[in-house]
Scaffold this active site. Sequence first.
Site, PDB file in Angstrom:
ATOM      1  N   ARG A  48       7.290 -78.254   3.742  1.00 35.95           N
ATOM      2  CA  ARG A  48       8.317 -79.107   3.111  1.00 35.95           C
ATOM      3  C   ARG A  48       8.318 -80.527   3.664  1.00 35.95           C
ATOM      4  NH1 ARG A  48      13.289 -79.713   4.503  1.00 35.95           N
ATOM      5  NH2 ARG A  48      13.459 -77.717   5.577  1.00 35.95           N
ATOM      6  N   TYR A 102       9.165 -90.368 -21.386  1.00 39.11           N
ATOM      7  CA  TYR A 102       9.027 -88.907 -21.431  1.00 39.11           C
ATOM      8  C   TYR A 102      10.415 -88.246 -21.517  1.00 39.11           C
ATOM      9  CZ  TYR A 102       7.938 -84.195 -19.838  1.00 39.11           C
ATOM     10  OH  TYR A 102       7.831 -82.843 -19.729  1.00 39.11           O
ATOM     11  N   ASP A 174       5.186 -94.560 -14.883  1.00 37.58           N
ATOM     12  CA  ASP A 174       4.662 -93.210 -15.106  1.00 37.58           C
ATOM     13  C   ASP A 174       3.269 -93.398 -15.717  1.00 37.58           C
ATOM     14  OD1 ASP A 174       3.957 -90.736 -16.177  1.00 37.58           O
ATOM     15  OD2 ASP A 174       6.034 -90.161 -16.533  1.00 37.58           O
TER      16      ASP A 174
HETATM   17  C1  LIG Z   1       4.726 -83.821 -18.480  1.00 37.29           C
HETATM   18  C2  LIG Z   1       5.167 -85.183 -18.130  1.00 37.29           C
HETATM   19  C3  LIG Z   1       6.108 -85.410 -17.120  1.00 37.29           C
HETATM   20  C4  LIG Z   1       6.797 -84.300 -16.371  1.00 37.29           C
HETATM   21  O1  LIG Z   1       5.895 -83.565 -15.641  1.00 37.29           O
HETATM   22  P1  LIG Z   1       6.114 -81.997 -15.231  1.00 37.29           P
HETATM   23  O2  LIG Z   1       4.909 -81.746 -14.402  1.00 37.29           O
HETATM   24  O3  LIG Z   1       6.196 -81.216 -16.484  1.00 37.29           O
HETATM   25  O4  LIG Z   1       7.384 -81.929 -14.448  1.00 37.29           O
HETATM   26  C5  LIG Z   1       6.438 -86.726 -16.826  1.00 37.29           C
HETATM   27  N1  LIG Z   1       5.900 -87.755 -17.505  1.00 37.29           N
HETATM   28  C6  LIG Z   1       5.003 -87.578 -18.492  1.00 37.29           C
HETATM   29  C7  LIG Z   1       4.439 -88.748 -19.214  1.00 37.29           C
HETATM   30  C8  LIG Z   1       4.606 -86.282 -18.842  1.00 37.29           C
HETATM   31  O5  LIG Z   1       3.721 -86.107 -19.847  1.00 37.29           O
END
Ligand SMILES: *Cc1c(COP(=O)(O)O)cnc(C)c1O
Length: 387
Positions: A48, A102, A174
């Site tokens: 952790r 997202y 992201d």
């Molecule tokens: C799938 C996704 C997430 C979230 O990811 P998880 O691994 O499902 O928690 C965040 N941003 C984008 C652009 C995604 O496609």
Amino acid sequence: MQSKKMGFNTICTHYGEIEDTQFQGAISPIYLSTSYAFDNVDTKRYPRYFNTPNQEALCKKIAKLEHGEAALIFGSGMAAVSTTLFAFIKHGDHIVLQRNIYGGTANLVNEEFDKHGIEYTYIDATNAETVSKAIKKNTKVLYIETPSNPLLSVIDIEAIANIGKKHNILTVIDNTFASPVNQNPILMGIDIVIHSATKYLGGHSDILAGAVVASEEHMDTIFQVAKNFGGSLSDFTVWMLERSIKTLGIRVKQQNQNAQEMAEWLQNHSDIDQVYYPGLPSHPDHAIAKKQMRGYGGMLSFELQPGLDASKFQAQLSLIKSSMSLAGVESTILSPTLTSHALLSEQERADQGIKDGLLRFSVGIEEVEDLKQDITAALEVLKKEYA
Ligand SMILES: *Cc1c(COP(=O)(O)O)cnc(C)c1O
């Protein structure tokens, strides 16, 4: 193998790997211990605390791929997103976010931030003036996602980074859809890069994971919150992710090429109406994409000609699977209206340009001729039955 001059695929294959000094095996050994001999309070190893041998090795690789100083790996993309945001925003602060982010990230903001007294504003991030205007005295973070889901809009990353620097606020991106193969936002001035490693980094639809890359200083701030939230990834999955990333470069390059060929073919197909792919010169954001991306990615969207039913079309496909997730080596397709964007109102979808018949296509590594044949066969059945 830690040379500075390594190329992308060599970093994918080797960088950060743990040397098997005991048996001279070819790959990193896996250490599943949750208990390690105690050195001192500051350096004790515990999963952790994100500092097991396999976690540290993979963090080096991911940081290197994104040109950042440090990385942390999480149990999911959303654990990476939530931990990062809560590390830098507290009660009374404000965040500016791109509107078409997202769905899970939007849910985090819409369902949790009010409870914690955090203010937020969604904006059209393609317009620099709109972004600047949304910034307030208490704004701490500017958050974007490009290319975005499902219409593959592309935001000028450097312009966003400059706005952040000018107002002294943190910029977060992201980078899941592009992957480090196609763009490195840190080189364009962005502070923090987040990945859902469930997608391209994992690439085989069998891992749930997330990653964050930033400077040592920012990563320390994130770590202090991360150890309290407890979102680390189990070491077995860390090891699987290291294995997956070895082929990241070759997988995504093939997906770029396949998506470009499929987008061009679909655009010229008489049964297809619109195609949304940043690699097409007809895409409204093609020029920005060309400026900042090395490849245009494996994701595209399209609409059938009016009169052809998207759900029935999807049901006729056999090679291309209907599936919620994306970025695997296998091609998948979904209807945003029925799945990822089902919780939005009809008006909200219309505002984002998402039509009911839109299909989001995650292009895999299969032979494009087979993908074309699958689509052609489905369209033929559709036209025969419903003509
Ligand atoms: C799938 C996704 C997430 C979230 O990811 P998880 O691994 O499902 O928690 C965040 N941003 C984008 C652009 C995604 O496609």
